[in-house]
Design an enzyme around this catalytic site. Structure first.
Site, short mmCIF file in Angstrom:
data_model
loop_
_atom_site.label_atom_id
_atom_site.label_comp_id
_atom_site.label_asym_id
_atom_site.label_seq_id
_atom_site.Cartn_x
_atom_site.Cartn_y
_atom_site.Cartn_z
CG MET A 65 -33.61 40.65 59.70
SD MET A 65 -33.06 39.45 58.47
CE MET A 65 -32.93 40.49 57.02
CB ILE B 247 -33.65 45.21 50.94
CG1 ILE B 247 -35.00 45.13 50.21
CG2 ILE B 247 -32.93 46.50 50.59
CD1 ILE B 247 -36.01 46.14 50.70
N GLY C 61 -27.17 40.83 57.28
CA GLY C 61 -28.52 41.29 57.39
C GLY C 61 -28.94 42.67 56.96
CB SER C 62 -30.41 44.44 54.95
OG SER C 62 -30.91 45.69 54.59
NE ARG C 63 -36.81 47.82 53.81
CZ ARG C 63 -37.00 49.07 53.42
NH1 ARG C 63 -36.31 50.04 53.98
NH2 ARG C 63 -37.89 49.37 52.49
#
Length: 218
Positions: free
Chosen positions: A99, A157, A187-189
């Site tokens: 993301m 994550i 966000g991240s993933r």
């Protein structure tokens, strides 16, 4: 009508107040016109960024036990067979969705079923695409079970900017495909771990839409 996620309500209100106060103070305390305008534009731009980050568009999932929908908006960055050491302790098909800051950051259930496992892990804040991010970063691991796919694991994550993961899934909960399962602030993933042989409907670098786009099927 634009909807916002409940995790952003407090931040949105604070940012709105700061923006209004900042705009008024700049107008009354600074005599340099271009500087006043620059400050006001920056404050308003920051408010817009916060609003877009916490947006929560309504999505209508297919509610089909034989398909998996994307758990988040983003870009497919990993598709590979891996060893999943935490829950399965065996081979699984990993699909990772990254993301960016401009994506919707709501985490949604990829399928309906029963939550069998939910655990939070403190950790590091490596960049989301780092190979060790899935096992060393701050993260939550959730496993949902249904009759079609069996156990499916998803992992929220954190990344270099993401400093808070919100996970609503509790063991014993009934998961509803497409429903709100959490949020990753800034966000991240999200990694999905699927049974080997699962038929994927996405490829590397595809952009997916959380809660509605079918990414795998039986």
């Amino acid at each position: 009508m634009i909807r916002f996620h409940k995790e952003g309500y407090k931040i949105i209100v604070i940012t709105f107040i700061i923006t209004i106060v900042g705009v008024l103070l700049a107008d009354n305390l600074i005599d340099i016109t271009w500087l006043v305008k620059a400050i006001q534009v920056l404050l308003l731009a920051f408010l817009v960024i916060v609003l877009q980050f916490f947006r929560n568009p309504k999505r209508v999932a297919p509610l089909n036990d034989n398909v998996l929908v994307a758990p988040v908006d983003g870009k497919v960055v990993v598709i590979e067979e891996v060893e999943e050491p935490e829950y399965f302790k065996g081979k699984r098909l990993q699909v990772s969705i990254f993301m960016s800051p401009i994506n919707v950051h709501v985490t949604r259930y990829a399928m309906s079923g029963v939550v069998k496992y939910s655990k939070y892990h403190p950790g590091k804040y490596l960049v989301a695409w780092h190979p060790k991010a899935s096992t060393e970063n701050e993260r939550t691991t959730v496993v949902v079970n249904n009759t079609a796919f069996g156990d499916v694991l998803y992992r929220q994550i954190a990344g270099a900017l993401a400093k808070r993961i919100v996970n609503y899934a509790k063991v014993g909960d009934t998961a509803v495909q497409g429903a709100d399962a959490g949020f990753i602030k800034f966000g991240s993933r999200v990694d999905l771990f699927l049974p080997l042989g699962t038929k994927l409907n996405v490829s590397l670098n595809d952009k997916v839409k959380g809660g509605v786009q079918i990414i795998a099927e039986k």
